[in-house]
Enzyme design. Sequence first.
Site: not given
Ligand code: VG1
Ligand code: CO
Length: 542
Positions: A21, A112-113, A125, A276, A278, A280-281, A343, A363-364, A375, A495
Amino acid sequence: MIRTVPTAPYKDQKPGTSGLRKKVPVFAQENYAENFIQSIFDSLEGFAGQALVVGGDGRYYNREVIQKVLKMAAAAGFGKVMVGQGGILSTPAASHVIRKYKAFGGIILSASHNPGGPTEDFGIKYNIGNGGPAPEKITEAIFERSRIIEEYRIADAADIDLDTVGSFDLAGMTVEVIDPVADYAALMEELFDFAAIRDLISGGFRVVIDSMGAVTGPYAREILEKRLGAPEGSVRNATPLPDFGGHHPDPNLVHAKELYDDVMSADGPDFGAASDGDGDRNMVVGKGMFVTPSDSLAIIAANARCAPGYADGIAGIARSMPTSAAADRVAEKLGLGMYETPTGWKYFGNLMDAGKVTVCGEESFGTGSSHVREKDGLWAILFWLNIVAVRKESVAEIVRKHWAEYGRNYYSRHDYEEVDTDAANGLMDALRDKLASLHGQSFGDLKVEAADDFAYTDPIDGSVSTKQGIRVLFEGGSRVVFRLSGTGTSGATLRLYVERYEPDAARHDVETQAALADLISVADEIAEIAKRTGRDGPTVVT
Ligand code: VG1
Ligand code: CO
């Protein structure tokens, strides 16, 4: 027709928690995307003549990179690329298409988000043939390759029309532009009791989904409005936009606050959910009750049999280490295997492939199951609707009864975003140095039972992942965890994860931050967060 282009390596193409990213201007540098795509292909073997799945969340730069992937896949010798119409495929839908059509793998374009736009984030990815994110062994090989790459190969051909479903030829390779929603919607219909959910909705239960201007819009409209009969307009922000309408497509209490406030208002809907960038959340909110992602995993696992796809029960549960232990109590009671992984969804793949676990969560705001290897935001939302429809109880009743039965794991995550990188690394190093001396130390009523830097040995292939987050565990089941994000694109994000177990139902109504106040202040004392980051509080609290 195939051109070999000389190139020079970039040194910063190391995939993080979920792919590479970077800001769009970084990706737009000469050959930057091409180098990474070629490094992916160079790290794989045996794909000649096979299929590759390609799609993204529709963010800025998505279409441009898809054209590059198509032409480079042709040059690399893939037999076919399946690409979502308009360049769209949600992450879980891409995972499903890879599995369903037995593709060799897939490339998903998303950050993603994270926000999108000309100066915002982009990501690439690689997913393997099981539909899941490439394991570390492969992402490391890609990174190593990117450091020495000298050339890439690309077909000299016109752009493919991504907006028309159909088959096209690209330098001898077939490009199939597919409906991005159809296969995924059919899978959801197999897993969940659509008739029961339809009855719930036609009986007056009001559901609202906020797609946040991102990829789930078309999926949610097809499923919720067309197949489940929710009134038109039930899906908000349903058109995927290159800049997500200027918002952060992150379904949490900060970025999906409007939806939350709406559900909490007196005449608001009964059920609100968001997804979110993409797809998945997920965030699930019932009237008077926000469901924490950790509780959501536990409650879905405990009620899995409500859904036809899980009527025979589940094999086991996995959660990422920082996710609360609420699911552990369900696993214990049901006599199921329970796994704690680092994670990132890539660590669940082996466990699901081996049939050890069915549902997984982070948890995210991430929940999913072995129906795909990612997810899945809409899956979690539909699971909740299915449970509500079958139990004929509100979200709030279901959550409260769950706490009464299992106890409540108060849980919160504090993010300190865009912190100075050296300061963040310094904080983690200092914590590591302190680990040994923490054992047995007391902070007020809290006595440290154990403290370590989480390491994980994959029970299936024996691979070891170290330095996955610092945990300080207190007697009685409370803990604080410190980790640096692996998805951010500027500075560092610290975090802090805080958890306290409360068995007593009479104490299940305390405001979360108040219930965790002593742990939060101990975390600051141990890690010197304020002093080292110069911040007087977190940027985001969820
Ligand atoms: C974050 C979350 C993690 C998740 C990852 C990708 O990673 O904490 O739980 O799997 O994002 O999710 P990090 O390394 O920033 O804590 V997504 O929806 O951004 O693909
Ligand atoms: Co995502």
